[in-house]
Design a protein around this motif. Structure first.
Motif, mmCIF file in Angstrom:
data_model
loop_
_atom_site.group_PDB
_atom_site.id
_atom_site.type_symbol
_atom_site.label_atom_id
_atom_site.label_comp_id
_atom_site.label_asym_id
_atom_site.label_seq_id
_atom_site.Cartn_x
_atom_site.Cartn_y
_atom_site.Cartn_z
ATOM 1 N N THR A 94 85.006 66.556 24.182
ATOM 2 C CA THR A 94 86.393 66.978 24.000
ATOM 3 C C THR A 94 87.226 66.649 25.232
ATOM 4 N N LEU A 95 86.686 66.909 26.414
ATOM 5 C CA LEU A 95 87.427 66.605 27.643
ATOM 6 C C LEU A 95 87.707 65.107 27.784
ATOM 7 N N ILE A 96 86.746 64.283 27.401
ATOM 8 C CA ILE A 96 86.890 62.837 27.563
ATOM 9 C C ILE A 96 87.812 62.235 26.499
ATOM 10 N N TYR A 97 87.606 62.613 25.245
ATOM 11 C CA TYR A 97 88.224 61.891 24.140
ATOM 12 C C TYR A 97 89.366 62.616 23.422
ATOM 13 N N GLN A 98 89.532 63.899 23.640
ATOM 14 C CA GLN A 98 90.582 64.631 22.933
ATOM 15 C C GLN A 98 91.632 65.124 23.926
ATOM 16 N N SER A 132 83.950 70.477 37.015
ATOM 17 C CA SER A 132 83.754 69.258 37.803
ATOM 18 C C SER A 132 84.149 68.024 36.986
ATOM 19 N N ILE A 133 83.764 67.997 35.721
ATOM 20 C CA ILE A 133 84.152 66.898 34.839
ATOM 21 C C ILE A 133 85.668 66.866 34.691
ATOM 22 N N ARG A 134 86.278 68.012 34.474
ATOM 23 C CA ARG A 134 87.733 68.103 34.324
ATOM 24 C C ARG A 134 88.440 67.530 35.545
ATOM 25 N N ARG A 135 87.987 67.925 36.744
ATOM 26 C CA ARG A 135 88.622 67.444 37.972
ATOM 27 C C ARG A 135 88.498 65.927 38.114
ATOM 28 N N THR A 136 87.360 65.387 37.745
ATOM 29 C CA THR A 136 87.165 63.942 37.808
ATOM 30 C C THR A 136 88.085 63.224 36.830
#
Length: 148
Positions: A94-98, A132-136
């Motif tokens: 979801t974070l990557i694609y939406q 961490s993923i969100r910040r990146t």
């Protein structure tokens, strides 16, 4: 319970099931693994949202797993608890694609589901990895008050 939350829980359960006993995507998307009464009571919007998460996550599993691996600190991917892994996969997808879904909603929902289905410490772990993923993905943010 809100329709989206139910959809996320169904997607999480399907992804957990897929990881533990691999099933065909069609089987997961038809919810044949769900109890008949629950499947019959499932509204169309919830089912469609859940299908989107399940299919999107599985179709992009390589990229999703790669980003999770890149954000694990002092932890081996193969040692991840299967509940945590299913939640991380769905949320990372979801974070990557939406991009239309707020990262704070994604992370809050994952924390809530992990409190319900995970171990006592799952929510902390899930929060750390997803943040961490969100910040990146968002890139460096300027400091408040800094010149633009």
């Amino acid at each position: 319970m809100a329709s989206r939350r139910k959809g996320r829980i169904l997607a999480f359960q399907a992804l957990y099931s897929w990881d533990v006993t691999p099933s065909a995507l069609e089987e997961l998307l038809s919810f044949s693994w769900l109890e008949t009464e629950k499947r019959d009571a499932l509204d169309g919007n919830t089912a469609e949202f859940s299908r989107l998460l399940i299919q999107g996550t599985i179709e992009n599993i390589g990229a999703v797993d790669d980003i999770i691996r890149a954000h694990l600190k002092n932890w081996d991917f193969s040692r991840l608890n299967r509940v945590d892994l299913a939640l991380l996969r769905m949320s990372a997808y979801t974070l990557i694609y939406q991009n239309d879904v707020s990262p704070s909603i994604v992370i809050d929902e994952a924390i809530g589901i992990s409190r319900e289905f995970g171990t006592d410490d799952s929510y902390r772990f899930i929060n750390g990895v997803l943040d961490s993923i969100r910040r990146t993905l968002q890139g460096p943010q300027p400091l408040e008050g800094a010149p633009k």
